[in-house]
Design an enzyme around this catalytic site. Structure first.
Site, short mmCIF file in Angstrom:
data_model
loop_
_atom_site.label_atom_id
_atom_site.label_comp_id
_atom_site.label_asym_id
_atom_site.label_seq_id
_atom_site.Cartn_x
_atom_site.Cartn_y
_atom_site.Cartn_z
N VAL A 183 7.20 -2.09 2.44
CA VAL A 183 8.24 -1.55 1.37
C VAL A 183 9.26 -0.61 1.71
O VAL A 183 10.36 -0.88 1.43
CB VAL A 183 7.06 -0.69 0.42
CG1 VAL A 183 7.88 0.09 -0.68
CG2 VAL A 183 6.26 -1.85 -0.24
N GLN A 220 1.22 3.66 1.94
CA GLN A 220 1.85 3.87 3.34
C GLN A 220 2.35 2.63 3.76
O GLN A 220 2.65 2.47 5.07
CB GLN A 220 0.81 4.55 4.17
CG GLN A 220 0.58 5.99 3.90
CD GLN A 220 1.93 6.78 4.00
OE1 GLN A 220 2.76 6.44 4.52
NE2 GLN A 220 1.82 7.96 3.36
N SER A 221 2.94 1.51 2.99
CA SER A 221 3.54 0.25 3.51
C SER A 221 4.93 0.54 4.33
O SER A 221 5.59 1.02 3.91
CB SER A 221 3.67 -0.57 2.06
OG SER A 221 4.30 -1.81 2.80
N ASN A 222 4.92 -0.16 5.60
CA ASN A 222 5.85 -0.05 6.32
C ASN A 222 6.84 -1.17 5.52
O ASN A 222 8.12 -1.21 5.68
CB ASN A 222 5.64 -0.41 7.68
CG ASN A 222 4.68 0.60 8.34
OD1 ASN A 222 5.03 1.67 8.50
ND2 ASN A 222 3.36 0.04 8.71
N ALA A 240 0.88 -1.23 -0.09
CA ALA A 240 0.02 0.11 0.06
C ALA A 240 0.82 1.35 0.08
O ALA A 240 1.92 0.97 0.29
CB ALA A 240 -0.72 -0.09 1.20
#
Ligand SMILES: *Cc1c(COP(=O)(O)O)cnc(C)c1O
Length: 341
Positions: A87, A83-85, A81
């Site tokens: 990634v 706001q992916s942590n 997403a």
């Protein structure tokens, strides 16, 4: 050798690329415990794993990176997403191991506020130097990953896909490691944890924690709080199969009982990344009683699940419960325009 030491010994035989500041602290939450009544509460600070603002994916990447290096790849490709942590921590692990990251971000959560589109993890991905692609509206995650892999190959790179949330049996080894690290810290404090609570998204954290607890013969309840997948049965199936494979990697023949697989689905609310009142209450409580910063997507929903169980008096006053802070605070900034904190 006691059981947790023998699990550590087996983990020591498996390749690990050090990325994290370990062990992460185990701290008492005395002001929160006094306010809520009931058992003594503790927090395991996996938000302090240290890699580019930390979080749980960094522990998984310690085991995933050697696998990628062994494959001969030079480029990490992953998806998440906006706001992916996951990634962000994958890109950071790539930086540390000398690999480029080509990542696909999709705004599946659907917030269109400026802070969400630009700040938080999205900003850090840029700072860390990743190549950022956007998932098409009609594109499946698998199609987007293939598209980016093809582009990387055309550019002369050797891509390797890092699974969503790094939730593979190898990635979950990072949480088997965390489980035994925690058991040793609890022993040093003089207690056995009755339960661990944490946010469950793609399932690797829960699978790894359960594998570690089972292999160490701990009778600690491993309680996931579902924050991502609206289909709890499907997520439990994923957790069970990753856990079984992780136990195999640990050379452990323990059977997983259906009672071991615990998922609370009451905190998801309208969906992944969507605020709930209980989430906001938990986020404020931890900030204002303990100066611990939770995030709206994962950890505050997980804490809301723990608070609910405490209010229902699920545990006795002589028990010790550990909340695992899996990180995510960078994502809080993305919600500046969305939530009135
Ligand atoms: C990814 C993530 C989780 C969930 O971990 P899974 O292994 O995907 O279940 C929990 N908390 C935070 C902050 C995360 O980024």
């Amino acid at each position: 050798m006691n059981s947790d030491r023998s699990v550590l010994h087996r983990l020591d035989q498996i390749d690990r690329f050090p990325l994290c500041h370990l062990p992460t602290p185990l701290q008492p939450l005395d002001r929160l415990s006094a306010t809520l009544g009931g058992p003594r509460l503790w927090i395991k600070r996996d938000d302090c794993t240290g890699l580019s603002l930390g979080g749980n994916k960094s522990r998984k990447m310690e085991y995933v990176i050697p696998e990628v290096i062994a494959s001969g790849a030079d480029t990490l490709v992953t998806i998440g997403a906006l706001q992916s942590n996951h990634v962000r921590q994958t890109i950071a692990a790539g930086v540390r191991s000398g690999m480029e990251s080509w990542v696909v971000l999709g705004n599946w959560v659907g917030h269109e506020h400026a802070s969400y589109l630009r700040s938080g993890n999205r900003l850090l991905d840029e700072v860390l130097g990743a190549r950022i692609f956007t998932a098409g509206d009609d594109e499946t995650p698998d199609d987007a990953l293939s598209r980016v892999c093809d582009a990387a190959i055309a550019a002369g790179r050797k891509p390797s896909i890092v699974a969503l949330g790094a939730s593979t049996p190898v990635g979950a080894l990072g949480y088997a490691h965390s489980a035994v690290e925690l058991l040793q810290q609890c022993e040093a404090e003089g207690f056995k944890p009755a339960a661990v609570y944490f946010a469950s998204g793609s399932g690797g954290t829960q699978a790894g924690l359960l594998a570690g607890m089972l292999a160490a013969k701990a009778r600690t309840i491993v309680q996931g709080i579902s924050v991502f997948n609206a289909n709890g049965q499907e997520l439990l199936g994923v957790i069970e199969s990753i856990c079984a494979e992780t136990l195999k990697l640990l050379g452990d023949a323990t059977e997983i009982a259906s009672d071991d697989l615990r998922l609370d689905e009451t905190q998801l609310g309208p969906g992944y990344g969507q605020p709930t009142d209980e989430m906001l209450e938990a986020l404020r409580l931890l900030a204002r009683l303990e100066a611990v910063i939770l995030d709206p997507v994962y950890t505050a929903k997980a804490m809301a699940g723990l608070i609910k169980d405490l209010r229902e008096e699920r545990f006795g006053a002589d028990e010790n419960i550990v909340f695992i802070h899996t990180g995510g605070a960078p994502g809080l900034f993305a919600y500046a325009d969305i939530i009135d904190f």
